[in-house]
Motif scaffolding. Sequence first.
Motif, PDB file in Angstrom:
ATOM      1  N   PHE A 144       9.282   6.389  -8.343  1.00 29.95           N
ATOM      2  CA  PHE A 144       8.318   5.642  -9.149  1.00 29.95           C
ATOM      3  C   PHE A 144       8.861   4.292  -9.603  1.00 29.95           C
ATOM      4  CE2 PHE A 144       6.219   4.418 -13.081  1.00 29.95           C
ATOM      5  CZ  PHE A 144       4.876   4.530 -12.731  1.00 29.95           C
ATOM      6  N   LEU A 145      10.008   4.285 -10.273  1.00 33.29           N
ATOM      7  CA  LEU A 145      10.516   3.043 -10.854  1.00 33.29           C
ATOM      8  C   LEU A 145      10.819   1.980  -9.801  1.00 33.29           C
ATOM      9  CD1 LEU A 145      11.339   1.462 -13.358  1.00 33.29           C
ATOM     10  CD2 LEU A 145      13.620   2.488 -13.170  1.00 33.29           C
ATOM     11  N   PRO A 146      11.563   2.283  -8.742  1.00 28.41           N
ATOM     12  CA  PRO A 146      11.820   1.217  -7.765  1.00 28.41           C
ATOM     13  C   PRO A 146      10.547   0.701  -7.097  1.00 28.41           C
ATOM     14  CG  PRO A 146      12.668   3.344  -6.984  1.00 28.41           C
ATOM     15  CD  PRO A 146      12.319   3.513  -8.421  1.00 28.41           C
ATOM     16  N   ALA A 147       9.590   1.590  -6.845  1.00 31.30           N
ATOM     17  CA  ALA A 147       8.325   1.140  -6.258  1.00 31.30           C
ATOM     18  C   ALA A 147       7.570   0.253  -7.241  1.00 31.30           C
ATOM     19  CB  ALA A 147       7.477   2.340  -5.857  1.00 31.30           C
ATOM     20  N   ALA A 148       7.522   0.657  -8.513  1.00 36.75           N
ATOM     21  CA  ALA A 148       6.833  -0.149  -9.531  1.00 36.75           C
ATOM     22  C   ALA A 148       7.513  -1.495  -9.720  1.00 36.75           C
ATOM     23  CB  ALA A 148       6.788   0.618 -10.850  1.00 36.75           C
ATOM     24  N   GLN A 149       8.838  -1.517  -9.663  1.00 38.75           N
ATOM     25  CA  GLN A 149       9.561  -2.778  -9.797  1.00 38.75           C
ATOM     26  C   GLN A 149       9.231  -3.727  -8.653  1.00 38.75           C
ATOM     27  OE1 GLN A 149      13.481  -1.021 -10.067  1.00 38.75           O
ATOM     28  NE2 GLN A 149      13.645  -1.432 -12.272  1.00 38.75           N
ATOM     29  N   LEU A 154       6.367  -3.690 -18.179  1.00 35.86           N
ATOM     30  CA  LEU A 154       5.081  -3.718 -18.876  1.00 35.86           C
ATOM     31  C   LEU A 154       4.861  -5.003 -19.670  1.00 35.86           C
ATOM     32  CD1 LEU A 154       4.956   0.009 -19.974  1.00 35.86           C
ATOM     33  CD2 LEU A 154       3.386  -1.123 -18.395  1.00 35.86           C
ATOM     34  N   VAL A 155       5.910  -5.765 -19.915  1.00 30.69           N
ATOM     35  CA  VAL A 155       5.731  -7.054 -20.578  1.00 30.69           C
ATOM     36  C   VAL A 155       4.823  -7.953 -19.755  1.00 30.69           C
ATOM     37  CG1 VAL A 155       6.885  -9.157 -21.371  1.00 30.69           C
ATOM     38  CG2 VAL A 155       7.941  -6.935 -21.778  1.00 30.69           C
ATOM     39  N   GLU A 156       4.936  -7.871 -18.445  1.00 28.00           N
ATOM     40  CA  GLU A 156       4.237  -8.797 -17.556  1.00 28.00           C
ATOM     41  C   GLU A 156       2.802  -8.370 -17.229  1.00 28.00           C
ATOM     42  OE1 GLU A 156       5.514 -11.616 -16.464  1.00 28.00           O
ATOM     43  OE2 GLU A 156       7.496 -11.326 -17.370  1.00 28.00           O
ATOM     44  N   VAL A 157       2.423  -7.145 -17.545  1.00 25.84           N
ATOM     45  CA  VAL A 157       1.081  -6.662 -17.205  1.00 25.84           C
ATOM     46  C   VAL A 157       0.051  -7.489 -17.971  1.00 25.84           C
ATOM     47  CG1 VAL A 157      -0.490  -4.695 -17.239  1.00 25.84           C
ATOM     48  CG2 VAL A 157       1.934  -4.344 -16.743  1.00 25.84           C
ATOM     49  N   ARG A 184       3.435  -9.175  -8.848  1.00 19.74           N
ATOM     50  CA  ARG A 184       2.338  -9.138  -9.828  1.00 19.74           C
ATOM     51  C   ARG A 184       1.231  -8.165  -9.418  1.00 19.74           C
ATOM     52  NH1 ARG A 184       3.204 -11.924 -13.807  1.00 19.74           N
ATOM     53  NH2 ARG A 184       1.069 -11.756 -14.595  1.00 19.74           N
ATOM     54  N   LEU A 185       1.666  -7.025  -8.943  1.00 17.44           N
ATOM     55  CA  LEU A 185       0.741  -5.932  -8.604  1.00 17.44           C
ATOM     56  C   LEU A 185       1.030  -4.788  -9.581  1.00 17.44           C
ATOM     57  CD1 LEU A 185       1.112  -6.060  -4.721  1.00 17.44           C
ATOM     58  CD2 LEU A 185      -0.800  -6.936  -6.089  1.00 17.44           C
ATOM     59  N   PHE A 186       0.030  -4.436 -10.379  1.00 18.09           N
ATOM     60  CA  PHE A 186       0.267  -3.486 -11.477  1.00 18.09           C
ATOM     61  C   PHE A 186      -0.649  -2.265 -11.410  1.00 18.09           C
ATOM     62  CE2 PHE A 186       1.400  -7.742 -13.064  1.00 18.09           C
ATOM     63  CZ  PHE A 186       2.743  -7.532 -13.366  1.00 18.09           C
ATOM     64  N   GLN A 234       0.821  -1.203   0.000  1.00 19.58           N
ATOM     65  CA  GLN A 234       0.000   0.000   0.000  1.00 19.58           C
ATOM     66  C   GLN A 234       0.860   1.261   0.000  1.00 19.58           C
ATOM     67  OE1 GLN A 234      -3.527  -0.025  -0.251  1.00 19.58           O
ATOM     68  NE2 GLN A 234      -2.940   2.049  -0.869  1.00 19.58           N
ATOM     69  N   VAL A 235       1.925   1.239   0.774  1.00 17.85           N
ATOM     70  CA  VAL A 235       2.849   2.374   0.776  1.00 17.85           C
ATOM     71  C   VAL A 235       3.444   2.571  -0.612  1.00 17.85           C
ATOM     72  CG1 VAL A 235       5.081   3.199   1.619  1.00 17.85           C
ATOM     73  CG2 VAL A 235       3.417   2.258   3.226  1.00 17.85           C
ATOM     74  N   LEU A 236       3.883   1.477  -1.218  1.00 15.38           N
ATOM     75  CA  LEU A 236       4.521   1.575  -2.525  1.00 15.38           C
ATOM     76  C   LEU A 236       3.547   2.040  -3.601  1.00 15.38           C
ATOM     77  CD1 LEU A 236       6.787  -1.600  -2.377  1.00 15.38           C
ATOM     78  CD2 LEU A 236       7.489   0.795  -2.154  1.00 15.38           C
ATOM     79  N   HIS A 237       2.328   1.560  -3.534  1.00 16.68           N
ATOM     80  CA  HIS A 237       1.322   2.043  -4.489  1.00 16.68           C
ATOM     81  C   HIS A 237       1.122   3.542  -4.332  1.00 16.68           C
ATOM     82  CE1 HIS A 237      -2.322   2.307  -6.922  1.00 16.68           C
ATOM     83  NE2 HIS A 237      -2.851   2.996  -5.930  1.00 16.68           N
ATOM     84  N   ASN A 238       1.009   3.997  -3.106  1.00 19.41           N
ATOM     85  CA  ASN A 238       0.741   5.418  -2.863  1.00 19.41           C
ATOM     86  C   ASN A 238       1.912   6.311  -3.269  1.00 19.41           C
ATOM     87  OD1 ASN A 238      -1.733   4.655  -1.934  1.00 19.41           O
ATOM     88  ND2 ASN A 238      -1.400   5.210   0.203  1.00 19.41           N
TER      89      ASN A 238
END
Length: 277
Positions: free
Chosen positions: A68-73, A111-114, A79-81, A43-47
């Motif tokens: 953004f990038l490290p949190a998205a990674q 984005l390959v995995e989304v 598998r949370l997109f 939840q922290v990383l999403h926010n």
Amino acid sequence: IEAWIAEDKHLSSIAWYLQLAQAFRFDLLATITAKGLASEDDQVLHNVTVAAARQSAEHPEGLFDQVFLPAAQSLSSRRLFGWVGGMFNWDQLGLLKGLSAPQVASLMKLLVEVPRLGTDGEALLAVVAREHVQAVIDLIGERFVHERDTADFRYEDLPYGLHYLREPLAAAPEEIVTAARRWFDADPGMAQFRGGRLIAELFPNLEHPLYPLLYSHIEDGREGIDFVLSVLRAYEGQEFLHPLLRAIVGVLPADDDLLHIVEIVIDSSGVLTGEYG
């Protein structure tokens, strides 16, 4: 706020607050991101991804690489997109504008995995494609391969009915046709539904310069003709296909199996009369 962050309290709420804070402090968001990464707090990383995206219009420096990038990674590894979007208009934000080629490569890898890009993922890619169109085309090819290799029925390689991506991709016809030929060579059986479908989406009337680009492949010989037919099958036999079909018939031997594919393209409209018009 600083005391709460130091004590690991209310991190998710503070990150949520920072997305709209007028007195934005990058250092606080970076610290929260580091704590979220260490604890794998989703939840922290999403926010923090939302905060980075929203604040990027006014404060773009460092937000992509350090937040953004490290949190998205981290989220993507589980598998949370949700970071792909849904809460903002990518075109109005600065986060994805002016990225370097290595930055784009890191984002495309995620984005390959989304499983389904949807309109949000398409809008994200459209922003990137305006400056890095080849990277987005390559991603589309990687998604075709991923769908083939995983055979996951929940995975959608490309949204049907492109909207946001239509303009930036249609501005690169040579790159699109070159990629479609590459995808055809790798997997001819599905070419109609991949490169062919993409070309038909972007150029529904075979707009210039598609005709000469495709005709050049006819001149390459039988494999080139096979590729062109895989593209034409993605259309519905419209009249503007006839010159290419006639060119194909004109170079194929009378007993070539590819003439059957020509018949299939013609029969999808039933307009031509006589033997191949």
